[in-house]
Structures are given as C-alpha cells and as structure tokens.
Design a protein around this motif. Structure first.
Motif, short mmCIF file in Angstrom:
data_model
loop_
_atom_site.label_atom_id
_atom_site.label_comp_id
_atom_site.label_asym_id
_atom_site.label_seq_id
_atom_site.Cartn_x
_atom_site.Cartn_y
_atom_site.Cartn_z
N GLU A 1 75.40 43.63 14.08
CA GLU A 1 74.95 42.60 15.00
C GLU A 1 75.90 42.58 16.19
O GLU A 1 77.13 42.48 16.02
N VAL A 2 75.34 42.71 17.38
CA VAL A 2 76.14 42.65 18.60
C VAL A 2 76.48 41.19 18.84
O VAL A 2 75.62 40.32 18.79
N THR A 3 77.75 40.92 19.08
CA THR A 3 78.22 39.56 19.28
C THR A 3 77.81 39.05 20.66
O THR A 3 78.17 39.64 21.67
N PRO A 4 77.03 37.97 20.69
CA PRO A 4 76.59 37.44 21.99
C PRO A 4 77.77 36.85 22.78
O PRO A 4 78.73 36.37 22.19
N GLY A 5 77.66 36.92 24.10
CA GLY A 5 78.66 36.31 24.97
C GLY A 5 79.92 37.11 25.20
O GLY A 5 80.84 36.62 25.86
N THR A 6 79.99 38.33 24.68
CA THR A 6 81.21 39.12 24.87
C THR A 6 81.29 39.62 26.31
O THR A 6 80.29 39.89 26.97
N LEU A 7 82.51 39.74 26.79
CA LEU A 7 82.77 40.11 28.18
C LEU A 7 83.29 41.53 28.28
O LEU A 7 83.82 42.10 27.32
N PHE A 8 83.17 42.09 29.49
CA PHE A 8 83.75 43.40 29.76
C PHE A 8 85.26 43.32 29.55
O PHE A 8 85.88 42.27 29.76
N GLU B 1 79.39 39.12 31.24
CA GLU B 1 78.99 39.49 29.88
C GLU B 1 78.44 40.91 29.87
O GLU B 1 77.82 41.35 30.83
N ILE B 2 78.65 41.60 28.76
CA ILE B 2 78.16 42.97 28.63
C ILE B 2 76.66 43.02 28.33
O ILE B 2 76.05 44.07 28.40
N ALA B 3 76.06 41.87 28.04
CA ALA B 3 74.64 41.83 27.65
C ALA B 3 73.73 42.49 28.68
O ALA B 3 72.78 43.19 28.31
N ASP B 4 73.99 42.27 29.96
CA ASP B 4 73.12 42.84 30.99
C ASP B 4 73.19 44.37 31.01
O ASP B 4 72.17 45.04 31.15
N LEU B 5 74.40 44.91 30.86
CA LEU B 5 74.54 46.37 30.81
C LEU B 5 73.83 46.92 29.58
O LEU B 5 73.11 47.91 29.67
N LEU B 6 74.03 46.28 28.45
CA LEU B 6 73.40 46.77 27.22
C LEU B 6 71.89 46.72 27.31
O LEU B 6 71.21 47.65 26.89
N LYS B 7 71.34 45.66 27.89
CA LYS B 7 69.89 45.56 28.04
C LYS B 7 69.39 46.69 28.93
O LYS B 7 68.37 47.31 28.63
N LEU B 8 70.10 46.98 30.00
CA LEU B 8 69.72 48.08 30.89
C LEU B 8 69.69 49.39 30.12
O LEU B 8 68.73 50.16 30.20
N LEU B 9 70.72 49.66 29.33
CA LEU B 9 70.78 50.91 28.57
C LEU B 9 69.68 50.99 27.52
O LEU B 9 69.09 52.04 27.31
N VAL B 10 69.41 49.88 26.85
CA VAL B 10 68.33 49.86 25.85
C VAL B 10 66.99 50.10 26.54
O VAL B 10 66.16 50.88 26.07
N ASP B 11 66.78 49.45 27.70
CA ASP B 11 65.53 49.63 28.44
C ASP B 11 65.34 51.06 28.92
O ASP B 11 64.22 51.55 29.02
N LEU B 12 66.42 51.76 29.22
CA LEU B 12 66.32 53.15 29.66
C LEU B 12 65.74 54.05 28.58
O LEU B 12 65.13 55.07 28.89
N ASP B 13 65.91 53.66 27.33
CA ASP B 13 65.38 54.45 26.21
C ASP B 13 63.91 54.18 25.93
O ASP B 13 63.29 54.87 25.13
N GLN B 14 63.34 53.14 26.57
CA GLN B 14 61.94 52.78 26.34
C GLN B 14 61.04 53.61 27.25
O GLN B 14 61.42 53.95 28.36
N PRO B 15 59.81 53.91 26.80
CA PRO B 15 58.85 54.60 27.68
C PRO B 15 58.59 53.77 28.93
O PRO B 15 58.59 52.54 28.88
#
Length: 119
Positions: free
Chosen positions: A70-77, A86-100
């Motif tokens: 489980e990725v810990t919410p609210g964690t910072l760079f 927060e790193i959440a925005d970067l992670l969402k971008l990377l996850v979205d890059l893997d989607q069609p």
C-alpha cells in the motif's frame, strides 16, 4: 556530422519512482514482475522496495504466499527543491502512462476528466 553519443545512460524517472508507480497500479504485483518491468535483478528490486518501505512511502503486508503493498498517502518528495509537494501526482502520471490511450482520462478546459478518443 556524426551523431553525438550520450555521455551517460540516465533517465528522468528513477527506478524508485517506477517501482512505486507499479505498486500503486497493482498492489499485489510480484517482486519478479517489478524486476522484469524495470529491467533489474530481483535483488535490486527487493532493495528498492525495502528503501521505499523504510522511508515510509509504502507498507507491505503478507497475504498467504503473496505480498500486498500500500502506497502511503500524503508522502512528499525527498529533495528539498520539491519537498513541499506530494508524490501522488507524479505517481498518477506514471500509472496513467501505462494505460491505453483510449482509456486515459484527459482533462477538458473546465477540469472535467473525459475519456480521450483518437480520431
């Protein structure tokens, strides 16, 4: 003129960010799959997961023979230059890059997210 060779083989996204994004996309991903997708050894992937867990970016719970992450919410760079974000925005971008492309929601001018369609 000959093509210029890069000085080093660096990338913009670290292996730590890649692994954390893959875990966010699939909390029960196998260490073997993390390693394969990042072109690392399982030992290197395990070391990165341990780094992320030790630093508080994720937790790991054993479910039978599998780990559940489980990725810990609210964690910072970690770097002071980005430390208040927060790193959440970067992670969402990377996850979205893997989607069609057709399944990736794209924000419209009013901020609404709608499925992007080719054509």
């Amino acid at each position: 003129m000959e093509p210029v060779e890069p000085r080093t083989s660096w990338t913009f996204v670290t292996q730590h960010a890649r692994i954390l994004a893959m875990i966010l996309g699939d909390p029960e991903i196998r260490l073997r799959d993390l390693a394969e997708n990042c072109q690392l050894t399982e030992r290197a992937a395990q070391a990165i997961v341990t780094d992320l867990e030790t630093a508080g970016y994720l937790t790991r719970v054993r479910h039978g023979r599998r780990n559940h992450y489980e990725v810990t919410p609210g964690t910072l760079f970690r770097h002071p230059a980005e430390g208040n974000h927060e790193i959440a925005d970067l992670l969402k971008l990377l996850v979205d890059l893997d989607q069609p492309a057709e399944a990736t929601p794209r924000p419209t001018a009013d901020g609404d997210h709608r499925k992007h369609r080719e054509g």
